[in-house]
Design a protein around this motif. Structure first.
Motif, PDB file in Angstrom:
ATOM      1  N   UNK A 152       0.813  -1.219   0.000  1.00 48.58           N
ATOM      2  CA  UNK A 152       0.000   0.000   0.000  1.00 48.58           C
ATOM      3  C   UNK A 152       0.849   1.273   0.000  1.00 48.58           C
ATOM      4  N   UNK A 153       1.822   1.323   0.903  1.00 43.95           N
ATOM      5  CA  UNK A 153       2.666   2.508   1.008  1.00 43.95           C
ATOM      6  C   UNK A 153       3.582   2.633  -0.200  1.00 43.95           C
ATOM      7  N   UNK A 154       3.961   1.484  -0.802  1.00 43.68           N
ATOM      8  CA  UNK A 154       4.947   1.489  -1.885  1.00 43.68           C
ATOM      9  C   UNK A 154       4.353   1.822  -3.251  1.00 43.68           C
ATOM     10  N   UNK A 155       3.028   1.874  -3.385  1.00 37.54           N
ATOM     11  CA  UNK A 155       2.415   2.021  -4.706  1.00 37.54           C
ATOM     12  C   UNK A 155       2.904   3.254  -5.484  1.00 37.54           C
ATOM     13  N   UNK A 156       2.947   4.448  -4.868  1.00 34.37           N
ATOM     14  CA  UNK A 156       3.432   5.595  -5.647  1.00 34.37           C
ATOM     15  C   UNK A 156       4.862   5.410  -6.172  1.00 34.37           C
ATOM     16  N   UNK A 157       5.736   4.812  -5.368  1.00 33.41           N
ATOM     17  CA  UNK A 157       7.119   4.583  -5.784  1.00 33.41           C
ATOM     18  C   UNK A 157       7.173   3.558  -6.913  1.00 33.41           C
TER      19      UNK A 157
ATOM     20  N   UNK B 136       6.146  -2.485   7.547  1.00 28.00           N
ATOM     21  CA  UNK B 136       7.278  -3.052   6.824  1.00 28.00           C
ATOM     22  C   UNK B 136       7.376  -2.494   5.411  1.00 28.00           C
ATOM     23  N   UNK B 137       6.219  -2.291   4.766  1.00 27.99           N
ATOM     24  CA  UNK B 137       6.234  -1.728   3.421  1.00 27.99           C
ATOM     25  C   UNK B 137       6.879  -0.354   3.398  1.00 27.99           C
ATOM     26  N   UNK B 138       6.563   0.481   4.388  1.00 33.31           N
ATOM     27  CA  UNK B 138       7.167   1.808   4.466  1.00 33.31           C
ATOM     28  C   UNK B 138       8.661   1.748   4.741  1.00 33.31           C
TER      29      UNK B 138
ATOM     30  N   UNK C 193       4.018  11.588   7.411  1.00 29.25           N
ATOM     31  CA  UNK C 193       4.591  10.876   6.267  1.00 29.25           C
ATOM     32  C   UNK C 193       4.031   9.458   6.236  1.00 29.25           C
ATOM     33  N   UNK C 194       4.114   8.765   5.087  1.00 26.34           N
ATOM     34  CA  UNK C 194       3.636   7.376   5.039  1.00 26.34           C
ATOM     35  C   UNK C 194       4.296   6.478   6.079  1.00 26.34           C
ATOM     36  N   UNK C 195       5.610   6.654   6.286  1.00 27.01           N
ATOM     37  CA  UNK C 195       6.307   5.828   7.260  1.00 27.01           C
ATOM     38  C   UNK C 195       5.828   6.125   8.679  1.00 27.01           C
ATOM     39  N   UNK C 196       5.676   7.411   9.021  1.00 23.03           N
ATOM     40  CA  UNK C 196       5.203   7.774  10.366  1.00 23.03           C
ATOM     41  C   UNK C 196       3.778   7.269  10.597  1.00 23.03           C
ATOM     42  N   UNK C 197       2.928   7.359   9.565  1.00 21.77           N
ATOM     43  CA  UNK C 197       1.554   6.857   9.687  1.00 21.77           C
ATOM     44  C   UNK C 197       1.562   5.346   9.918  1.00 21.77           C
ATOM     45  N   UNK C 198       2.426   4.637   9.164  1.00 14.43           N
ATOM     46  CA  UNK C 198       2.506   3.198   9.342  1.00 14.43           C
ATOM     47  C   UNK C 198       2.969   2.814  10.738  1.00 14.43           C
ATOM     48  N   UNK C 199       3.965   3.531  11.256  1.00 10.74           N
ATOM     49  CA  UNK C 199       4.468   3.227  12.601  1.00 10.74           C
ATOM     50  C   UNK C 199       3.422   3.494  13.673  1.00 10.74           C
ATOM     51  N   UNK C 200       2.537   4.473  13.425  1.00 12.43           N
ATOM     52  CA  UNK C 200       1.476   4.777  14.396  1.00 12.43           C
ATOM     53  C   UNK C 200       0.563   3.576  14.607  1.00 12.43           C
ATOM     54  N   UNK C 201       0.392   2.765  13.550  1.00 16.68           N
ATOM     55  CA  UNK C 201      -0.492   1.604  13.668  1.00 16.68           C
ATOM     56  C   UNK C 201       0.133   0.467  14.471  1.00 16.68           C
ATOM     57  N   UNK C 202       1.384   0.660  14.921  1.00 21.46           N
ATOM     58  CA  UNK C 202       1.970  -0.344  15.800  1.00 21.46           C
ATOM     59  C   UNK C 202       1.178  -0.511  17.081  1.00 21.46           C
ATOM     60  N   UNK C 203       0.531   0.558  17.551  1.00 20.83           N
ATOM     61  CA  UNK C 203      -0.307   0.471  18.761  1.00 20.83           C
ATOM     62  C   UNK C 203      -1.514  -0.426  18.507  1.00 20.83           C
ATOM     63  N   UNK C 204      -2.136  -0.267  17.328  1.00 23.14           N
ATOM     64  CA  UNK C 204      -3.244  -1.141  16.944  1.00 23.14           C
ATOM     65  C   UNK C 204      -2.769  -2.586  16.864  1.00 23.14           C
TER      66      UNK C 204
END
Length: 463
Positions: A40-45, A164-166, A308-319
């Motif tokens: 998901x995070x990697x799609x634009x790249x 991990x994708x980020x 950023x995409x990476x910061x957003x992804x890391x936030x879901x670590x709590x979930x």
């Protein structure tokens, strides 16, 4: 449970080693869960690297979802008839090859073909692995614990994939989002033949219901395609309505076929069981609501708070932490208060946590609300998912476990596929992003509550 007119199951190979069996199966299921979100995070790249347009990028996700959801019921039945371990190992080999091809792809066509085969492999390995798990552990505390660990790792894998994708995309290359599967799949393929036992019918396998397989597979493909198109073009567009209506008509045809063939793909007697039918309804709402909530919160973190995409992804670590704890606690809770009570408790906790998210504002100070709410919601959602899996696979003989886990897996895939386009349509319908997100969160909480209410009404308490 004895079933008249069936052929007894035999076991080939040495007696299974429960802990090693569990480790092998959980490793494979975790890897498959990661695959759902790692790109998901990697799609634009990826689009920049291969020259893909926006519509082409959408097909990277759609091609995977179509095959993963469309073929899972068929492969679940094939596993019952021709061998669960055989299909599990064959699917893993295809996954490793497809992941390698995707990581080395130099053209969009090769990449999308790799995603198709990854989806087919997921549709084969997931029900085969789950039925191997349920037949390796007797119904009761051991199976509840195994399914709890499986549910926790599945949900943790979905969250891990986003993180991990980020990380891989930012530090290495988007290609590693594919290549990371290869060593894991090869490791499982090396040890699984010595650990897992084959289960199959003695004598000649029953005939596969070809008309039923064709109609239900086409129906699921059509419905999944319509749902993904609805998220991109709106629910009133012809590109969404035509496949959705066609899928509905094919499901009606499938029902008619199953009532007439001698060996139906989905015996009506199995679907008539309340645990199977309403357990899967509960599972559908659990997967639909929580996975689509991740999408809504991604919009909130990136478009409203500017993460950023990476910061957003890391936030879901709590979930992710909440889902792991919920999955670990669910078997013990189900053993004490019953599966139905665990399902209802999980649904109510998830609903309350989702309602709390309606208070989110437009600055980063609101993380104090988002983090605990997603943690609590993850615990509740995992209680519901583990209880759903126990409910939907209980009370059935071993030779129908592939069918039961195929239905449960199909429920999971459809829920994951359906939720995001539904919530995307609601979230993008308002002038302000935050208003649209709140509207979609309200609908998400209402669906979670509706699923819980239906479970309370139609699932009978255990004796």
């Amino acid at each position: 449970m004895p079933v008249t007119g069936t052929t007894p199951r035999t076991t080939a190979g040495a007696p299974p080693r429960p802990r090693l069996t569990l480790v092998v199966l959980l490793a494979a299921q975790f890897m498959l869960a990661v695959d759902f979100s790692i790109l998901n995070v990697a799609l634009p790249v990826i689009g920049e690297g291969l020259g893909l347009t926006l519509s082409g990028l959408q097909w990277i996700a759609t091609a995977f979802a179509l095959c993963a959801a469309g073929f899972t019921l068929l492969f679940g039945r094939i596993a019952d008839l021709f061998g669960r371990r055989r299909l599990f190992l064959g699917g893993l080999a295809v996954l490793a090859a497809a992941s390698l091809a995707g990581g080395l792809a130099s053209t969009p066509e090769v990449l999308i073909a790799a995603r198709v085969f990854q989806g087919l492999a997921t549709a084969a390995v997931t029900p085969a692995g789950l039925s191997l798990l349920t037949t390796s552990f007797p119904e009761g505390p051991l199976r509840r614990r195994a399914l709890g660990l499986n549910g926790a790792l599945m949900s943790a894998g979905f969250t891990t994939g986003a993180i991990l994708g980020g990380v891989l995309t930012e530090l290495l290359s988007w290609r590693w989002a594919f290549l990371v599967n290869v060593p894991v799949a090869l490791a499982v393929l090396l040890v699984a033949p010595a650990i897992l036992r084959e289960s199959r019918e003695t004598g000649r396998p029953s005939a596969l219901d070809v008309p039923g397989a064709v109609t239900v597979t086409l129906a699921l493909l059509s419905l999944t395609f319509g749902l993904t198109r609805a998220g991109d073009h709106g629910w009133g567009s012809a590109t969404a309505l035509v496949p959705l209506l066609a899928g509905g008509a094919l499901l009606l045809l499938f029902h008619a076929v199953e009532r007439r063939v001698a060996t139906p793909l989905v015996p009506p007697a199995v679907l008539a069981r309340r645990t199977v039918a309403w357990g899967n309804v509960a599972g559908l709402t659990a997967f639909l609501t929580e996975t689509s909530l991740v999408f809504l919160l991604t919009l909130y973190l990136q478009d409203v708070l500017g993460f950023s995409p990476l910061a957003a992804g890391l936030t879901f670590g709590v979930l992710g932490l909440g889902t792991v704890l919920g999955g670990a606690a669910a078997p013990r809770i189900a053993g004490r208060v019953g599966t139905r009570a665990t399902l209802l408790t999980g649904g109510l906790v998830q609903t309350a946590a989702t309602v709390a998210l309606l208070g989110l504002g437009d600055d980063r100070a609101w993380l104090w609300l988002l983090l605990p709410a997603t943690f609590v919601g993850g615990v509740g959602n995992m209680l519901a998912i583990v209880a759903f899996m126990i409910t939907a696979t209980s009370g059935l003989p071993d030779h129908e476990q592939g069918l039961a886990t195929g239905l449960a897996t199909m429920t999971q895939q459809i829920g994951i596929t359906m939720g995001t386009p539904v919530m995307a349509a609601l979230a993008t319908g308002a002038p302000l992003v935050l208003d649209g997100i709140r509207t979609a969160i309200t609908a998400n909480a209402a669906l979670a509550l509706l699923g819980t209410a239906m479970s309370a009404l139609f699932l009978r308490p255990e004796r």
